[in-house]
Design a protein around this motif. Structure first.
Motif, PDB file in Angstrom:
ATOM      1  N   TRP A 172      37.692   6.386 -11.990  1.00 31.01           N
ATOM      2  CA  TRP A 172      36.989   7.437 -12.734  1.00 31.01           C
ATOM      3  C   TRP A 172      37.953   8.409 -13.397  1.00 31.01           C
ATOM      4  N   ILE A 173      38.954   8.874 -12.654  1.00 27.65           N
ATOM      5  CA  ILE A 173      39.896   9.861 -13.199  1.00 27.65           C
ATOM      6  C   ILE A 173      40.684   9.254 -14.360  1.00 27.65           C
ATOM      7  N   GLY A 174      41.182   8.045 -14.181  1.00 31.64           N
ATOM      8  CA  GLY A 174      41.935   7.386 -15.237  1.00 31.64           C
ATOM      9  C   GLY A 174      41.089   7.130 -16.471  1.00 31.64           C
ATOM     10  N   PHE A 175      39.850   6.762 -16.255  1.00 34.02           N
ATOM     11  CA  PHE A 175      38.946   6.499 -17.379  1.00 34.02           C
ATOM     12  C   PHE A 175      38.640   7.781 -18.144  1.00 34.02           C
ATOM     13  N   LEU A 176      38.270   8.853 -17.413  1.00 35.21           N
ATOM     14  CA  LEU A 176      37.888  10.110 -18.047  1.00 35.21           C
ATOM     15  C   LEU A 176      39.063  10.823 -18.707  1.00 35.21           C
ATOM     16  N   SER A 177      40.277  10.577 -18.239  1.00 34.96           N
ATOM     17  CA  SER A 177      41.441  11.230 -18.836  1.00 34.96           C
ATOM     18  C   SER A 177      42.155  10.335 -19.840  1.00 34.96           C
ATOM     19  N   GLY A 178      41.633   9.156 -20.059  1.00 39.48           N
ATOM     20  CA  GLY A 178      42.279   8.203 -20.961  1.00 39.48           C
ATOM     21  C   GLY A 178      41.994   8.471 -22.426  1.00 39.48           C
ATOM     22  N   PRO A 179      42.846   7.932 -23.276  1.00 37.53           N
ATOM     23  CA  PRO A 179      42.686   8.170 -24.720  1.00 37.53           C
ATOM     24  C   PRO A 179      41.455   7.489 -25.322  1.00 37.53           C
ATOM     25  N   ILE A 180      41.037   6.379 -24.766  1.00 37.30           N
ATOM     26  CA  ILE A 180      39.881   5.687 -25.342  1.00 37.30           C
ATOM     27  C   ILE A 180      38.605   6.494 -25.078  1.00 37.30           C
ATOM     28  N   PHE A 181      38.478   7.058 -23.878  1.00 36.67           N
ATOM     29  CA  PHE A 181      37.333   7.922 -23.574  1.00 36.67           C
ATOM     30  C   PHE A 181      37.340   9.144 -24.499  1.00 36.67           C
ATOM     31  N   ALA A 182      38.503   9.771 -24.662  1.00 38.05           N
ATOM     32  CA  ALA A 182      38.609  10.943 -25.542  1.00 38.05           C
ATOM     33  C   ALA A 182      38.236  10.568 -26.970  1.00 38.05           C
ATOM     34  N   HIS A 183      38.658   9.399 -27.395  1.00 35.97           N
ATOM     35  CA  HIS A 183      38.342   8.922 -28.738  1.00 35.97           C
ATOM     36  C   HIS A 183      36.835   8.738 -28.910  1.00 35.97           C
ATOM     37  N   LYS A 184      36.190   8.111 -27.941  1.00 33.19           N
ATOM     38  CA  LYS A 184      34.741   7.878 -28.044  1.00 33.19           C
ATOM     39  C   LYS A 184      33.970   9.192 -28.041  1.00 33.19           C
ATOM     40  N   VAL A 185      34.370  10.124 -27.190  1.00 36.38           N
ATOM     41  CA  VAL A 185      33.701  11.429 -27.160  1.00 36.38           C
ATOM     42  C   VAL A 185      33.909  12.143 -28.494  1.00 36.38           C
ATOM     43  N   SER A 186      35.117  12.037 -29.064  1.00 36.68           N
ATOM     44  CA  SER A 186      35.362  12.688 -30.358  1.00 36.68           C
ATOM     45  C   SER A 186      34.511  12.057 -31.459  1.00 36.68           C
ATOM     46  N   GLU A 187      34.277  10.749 -31.384  1.00 34.76           N
ATOM     47  CA  GLU A 187      33.386  10.107 -32.364  1.00 34.76           C
ATOM     48  C   GLU A 187      31.961  10.634 -32.236  1.00 34.76           C
ATOM     49  N   ILE A 188      31.486  10.774 -31.010  1.00 35.66           N
ATOM     50  CA  ILE A 188      30.128  11.281 -30.784  1.00 35.66           C
ATOM     51  C   ILE A 188      30.011  12.713 -31.282  1.00 35.66           C
ATOM     52  N   LEU A 189      31.022  13.539 -30.984  1.00 38.71           N
ATOM     53  CA  LEU A 189      31.004  14.923 -31.462  1.00 38.71           C
ATOM     54  C   LEU A 189      31.047  14.979 -32.985  1.00 38.71           C
ATOM     55  N   LEU A 190      31.809  14.092 -33.592  1.00 40.59           N
ATOM     56  CA  LEU A 190      31.887  14.038 -35.048  1.00 40.59           C
ATOM     57  C   LEU A 190      30.518  13.719 -35.643  1.00 40.59           C
ATOM     58  N   LEU A 191      29.826  12.780 -35.039  1.00 37.67           N
ATOM     59  CA  LEU A 191      28.479  12.436 -35.484  1.00 37.67           C
ATOM     60  C   LEU A 191      27.540  13.628 -35.309  1.00 37.67           C
ATOM     61  N   MET A 192      27.648  14.311 -34.183  1.00 37.24           N
ATOM     62  CA  MET A 192      26.804  15.483 -33.928  1.00 37.24           C
ATOM     63  C   MET A 192      27.078  16.612 -34.921  1.00 37.24           C
ATOM     64  N   MET A 193      28.323  16.711 -35.396  1.00 32.57           N
ATOM     65  CA  MET A 193      28.665  17.778 -36.330  1.00 32.57           C
ATOM     66  C   MET A 193      28.186  17.467 -37.746  1.00 32.57           C
ATOM     67  N   TRP A 194      28.439  16.271 -38.209  1.00 33.45           N
ATOM     68  CA  TRP A 194      28.165  15.947 -39.609  1.00 33.45           C
ATOM     69  C   TRP A 194      26.703  15.635 -39.897  1.00 33.45           C
ATOM     70  N   MET A 195      25.975  15.043 -38.967  1.00 31.92           N
ATOM     71  CA  MET A 195      24.606  14.613 -39.273  1.00 31.92           C
ATOM     72  C   MET A 195      23.668  15.762 -39.647  1.00 31.92           C
ATOM     73  N   PRO A 196      23.635  16.885 -38.905  1.00 33.67           N
ATOM     74  CA  PRO A 196      22.745  17.971 -39.354  1.00 33.67           C
ATOM     75  C   PRO A 196      23.138  18.510 -40.730  1.00 33.67           C
ATOM     76  N   LEU A 197      24.428  18.588 -40.987  1.00 31.71           N
ATOM     77  CA  LEU A 197      24.893  19.089 -42.269  1.00 31.71           C
ATOM     78  C   LEU A 197      24.463  18.167 -43.403  1.00 31.71           C
ATOM     79  N   ILE A 198      24.618  16.880 -43.215  1.00 33.10           N
ATOM     80  CA  ILE A 198      24.232  15.912 -44.245  1.00 33.10           C
ATOM     81  C   ILE A 198      22.712  15.881 -44.420  1.00 33.10           C
ATOM     82  N   TRP A 199      21.999  15.928 -43.303  1.00 28.96           N
ATOM     83  CA  TRP A 199      20.534  15.890 -43.360  1.00 28.96           C
ATOM     84  C   TRP A 199      19.985  17.076 -44.148  1.00 28.96           C
ATOM     85  N   VAL A 200      20.448  18.281 -43.832  1.00 26.89           N
ATOM     86  CA  VAL A 200      19.937  19.464 -44.530  1.00 26.89           C
ATOM     87  C   VAL A 200      20.440  19.493 -45.974  1.00 26.89           C
ATOM     88  N   SER A 201      21.656  19.016 -46.206  1.00 23.40           N
ATOM     89  CA  SER A 201      22.173  18.962 -47.582  1.00 23.40           C
ATOM     90  C   SER A 201      21.292  18.073 -48.452  1.00 23.40           C
TER      91      SER A 201
END
Length: 175
Positions: free
Chosen positions: A47-76
């Motif tokens: 668990w610790i290795g997975f949660l602190s690994g770069p692939i987990f960080a990358h996937k979370v950053s992708e999800i956050l990126l989607l969460m950031m851009w989608m409302p902006l694009i939708w309202v635009s």
């Protein structure tokens, strides 16, 4: 020059359906990829290795990126038709964008962390992570993760401009 302005109600409805389809397919793909990643990573890394690994960080950053851009694009999309969605009036949209601007640095930090570890690796004295860039598809990791960082950074000026515009409009209607 503004593309698709003024947008017809039919085009707006078509764009809404297409955006919903893209969001559903993208969400399913991200969830499946995240689940598959956890299935493979947790047994081998723990668990610790997975949660602190770069692939987990990358996937979370992708999800956050989607969460950031989608409302902006939708309202635009609605703004191009000269209106706001009923579920997102301007004052609510302003609050959303302000919160998302606090999320943007977190997304960029996670994406940069993933890019750094994936490209440079870590010391054998710590986690001994070997860089993925030396593998067959290494160039994908280098440039794709860089693009995720840039997309997060690009969100900040776009959202800030919208926040300023909405705040000025909102304060003008409050007087």
């Amino acid at each position: 020059m503004r593309l698709f302005k003024p947008m017809t109600p039919e085009q707006l409805a078509r764009n809404d359906r297409m955006m919903s389809l893209v969001l559903a397919i993208g969400g399913i793909f991200l969830a499946w990829d995240f689940f598959r990643l956890a299935q493979q990573g947790i047994p081998s890394l723990g668990w610790i290795g997975f949660l602190s690994g770069p692939i987990f960080a990358h996937k979370v950053s992708e999800i956050l990126l989607l969460m950031m851009w989608m409302p902006l694009i939708w309202v635009s999309n609605y703004e191009m038709s000269g209106q706001f969605p009923k579920r997102m009036p301007p004052e609510r949209y302003l609050r959303w964008l302000q919160r998302l601007l606090w999320l943007a640095p977190v997304q960029m930090i996670l994406a940069t962390y993933a890019w750094t570890i994936v490209n440079l690796g870590t010391s054998s004295l710590t986690t001994d992570y070997h860089p993925l860039i030396f593998r067959e598809d290494g160039w994908v990791w280098r440039y794709y993760l860089g693009t995720v960082i840039i997309a997060g950074a690009a969100f900040v000026p776009v959202a800030t401009r919208k926040v300023i515009k909405l705040a000025n409009q909102w304060s003008g209607t409050q007087k």
